[in-house]
Design a protein around this motif. Structure first.
Motif, PDB file in Angstrom:
ATOM      1  N   SER A  87     -72.823  10.787  27.300  1.00 50.28           N
ATOM      2  CA  SER A  87     -73.238  12.065  27.888  1.00 50.28           C
ATOM      3  C   SER A  87     -74.740  12.294  27.732  1.00 50.28           C
ATOM      4  N   LEU A  88     -75.266  12.059  26.532  1.00 48.79           N
ATOM      5  CA  LEU A  88     -76.692  12.314  26.305  1.00 48.79           C
ATOM      6  C   LEU A  88     -77.578  11.348  27.092  1.00 48.79           C
ATOM      7  N   SER A  89     -77.064  10.147  27.375  1.00 45.54           N
ATOM      8  CA  SER A  89     -77.854   9.185  28.152  1.00 45.54           C
ATOM      9  C   SER A  89     -78.014   9.619  29.601  1.00 45.54           C
ATOM     10  N   LEU A  90     -77.127  10.502  30.063  1.00 43.66           N
ATOM     11  CA  LEU A  90     -77.162  10.956  31.454  1.00 43.66           C
ATOM     12  C   LEU A  90     -77.779  12.343  31.612  1.00 43.66           C
ATOM     13  N   GLN A  91     -78.212  12.944  30.499  1.00 44.04           N
ATOM     14  CA  GLN A  91     -78.837  14.265  30.553  1.00 44.04           C
ATOM     15  C   GLN A  91     -80.350  14.138  30.378  1.00 44.04           C
ATOM     16  N   CYS A  92     -81.076  14.700  31.300  1.00 44.01           N
ATOM     17  CA  CYS A  92     -82.528  14.617  31.278  1.00 44.01           C
ATOM     18  C   CYS A  92     -83.120  15.760  30.451  1.00 44.01           C
ATOM     19  N   ARG A  93     -84.112  15.445  29.658  1.00 50.61           N
ATOM     20  CA  ARG A  93     -84.830  16.458  28.884  1.00 50.61           C
ATOM     21  C   ARG A  93     -85.567  17.420  29.824  1.00 50.61           C
ATOM     22  N   TYR A  94     -85.920  18.588  29.308  1.00 48.92           N
ATOM     23  CA  TYR A  94     -86.716  19.587  30.027  1.00 48.92           C
ATOM     24  C   TYR A  94     -86.067  20.004  31.350  1.00 48.92           C
ATOM     25  N   ASP A 130     -78.949  16.583  18.482  1.00 46.22           N
ATOM     26  CA  ASP A 130     -78.601  17.198  19.766  1.00 46.22           C
ATOM     27  C   ASP A 130     -77.190  16.822  20.219  1.00 46.22           C
ATOM     28  N   ALA A 131     -76.350  16.369  19.300  1.00 43.52           N
ATOM     29  CA  ALA A 131     -75.011  15.908  19.681  1.00 43.52           C
ATOM     30  C   ALA A 131     -74.178  16.999  20.333  1.00 43.52           C
ATOM     31  N   SER A 132     -74.399  18.250  19.958  1.00 49.43           N
ATOM     32  CA  SER A 132     -73.629  19.340  20.568  1.00 49.43           C
ATOM     33  C   SER A 132     -73.850  19.411  22.074  1.00 49.43           C
ATOM     34  N   GLU A 133     -75.004  18.924  22.543  1.00 46.04           N
ATOM     35  CA  GLU A 133     -75.316  18.981  23.968  1.00 46.04           C
ATOM     36  C   GLU A 133     -74.430  18.055  24.794  1.00 46.04           C
ATOM     37  N   ALA A 134     -73.760  17.116  24.123  1.00 39.42           N
ATOM     38  CA  ALA A 134     -72.795  16.272  24.838  1.00 39.42           C
ATOM     39  C   ALA A 134     -71.613  17.097  25.333  1.00 39.42           C
ATOM     40  N   TYR A 135     -71.378  18.234  24.691  1.00 41.43           N
ATOM     41  CA  TYR A 135     -70.257  19.102  25.046  1.00 41.43           C
ATOM     42  C   TYR A 135     -70.700  20.454  25.603  1.00 41.43           C
ATOM     43  N   GLU A 152     -73.612  30.437  18.782  1.00 44.58           N
ATOM     44  CA  GLU A 152     -72.401  30.336  17.973  1.00 44.58           C
ATOM     45  C   GLU A 152     -71.612  29.087  18.337  1.00 44.58           C
ATOM     46  N   ALA A 153     -71.473  28.829  19.642  1.00 48.23           N
ATOM     47  CA  ALA A 153     -70.759  27.641  20.093  1.00 48.23           C
ATOM     48  C   ALA A 153     -71.479  26.375  19.637  1.00 48.23           C
ATOM     49  N   GLU A 154     -72.795  26.386  19.738  1.00 52.31           N
ATOM     50  CA  GLU A 154     -73.601  25.249  19.314  1.00 52.31           C
ATOM     51  C   GLU A 154     -73.396  24.971  17.823  1.00 52.31           C
TER      52      GLU A 154
END
Length: 235
Positions: A87-94, A130-135, A152-154
């Motif tokens: 998931s993180l490999s497919l998400q672009c920063r900024y 930033d692992a939470s950003e995978a979800y 809270e979710a993070e």
């Protein structure tokens, strides 16, 4: 091309992380059981215990590996490193406002490798910060404070991640500092603006703008190497 040929670690030797060219993704998690319920255990008047079912909070999402994950009700045993890496490999920063695609996964790898000399646990925190950003996806900093419930979710997802991988529940200060300083290195991938002057103390890492598949592979290789260092009792 072999992984060791793809590895570009600046002035850090590849041997820091051990042999990475034969890496095979591994995790002891099992496929989701499909059990959508939790159980509350309550004491009874006679000293026994009773239990009652309660439904999971919110709904579930499908992960890359075909598992269920409840982002509003996360469990440590449902966190999978392969899901995070992909998931993180497919998400672009900024929020994608870069000159070239630059993934959250690559950002995390650079942090982990820079922090390796601070110890294995710190480097693992850097890789997974930033692992939470995978979800929950990568939300831009100016937006987060205005999304009710996001923080809270993070926190809940990160707590599950920390439990799953045996990390301290609080991000080390050195990781937080590096996460801010790396912005100074990443500015080369953004159109010039006045606010860039605030980030005048970069880490000195070289942003590569890896393709998603390479970013995923580098993320998993770094994770496996750090976990191997931990298993061998290395600091």
């Amino acid at each position: 091309m072999e992984l060791h040929q793809l590895m570009e670690m600046g002035d850090m030797e590849t041997t820091t992380f051990g042999p990475l060219d034969k890496y095979v993704p591994a995790n002891d998690n099992k496929a989701a059981s499909g059990d959508d319920l939790l159980y509350d255990f309550l004491p009874t008047a006679d000293g026994g215990v009773s239990f009652s079912r309660r439904e999971r909070l919110g709904d579930w999402m499908q992960t890359y590996t075909g598992r269920k994950f409840w982002p509003m009700d996360p469990r440590a045993d449902e966190v999978l490193i392969e899901d995070i890496a992909h998931s993180l490999s497919l998400q672009c920063r900024y929020a994608g406002h870069c000159l070239r695609f630059y993934s959250v996964a690559e950002h995390s790898v650079h942090l982990a490798r820079h922090l390796r000399w601070q110890g294995v646990e710190v480097a693992l925190w850097g890789l997974l910060h930033d692992a939470s950003e995978a979800y929950l996806v990568d939300v831009p900093r100016p937006v987060k404070p205005h999304l009710p419930g996001y923080k809270e979710a993070e926190s809940k997802v990160m707590a599950a991640v920390c439990e799953r991988f045996g990390l301290s529940s609080t991000m080390p200060a050195v990781v937080h500092d590096a996460d801010n300083r790396i912005i100074g290195d990443e500015l080369v991938n953004l159109a010039p603006m006045d606010w860039h002057a605030r980030y005048d103390d970069p880490l000195g890492v070289n942003i590569r703008c890896w393709y998603p598949a390479q970013a995923e592979e580098e993320f998993l290789a770094t994770f496996e190497a750090l976990m191997d260092c931990r298993a061998r009792g290395m600091e």
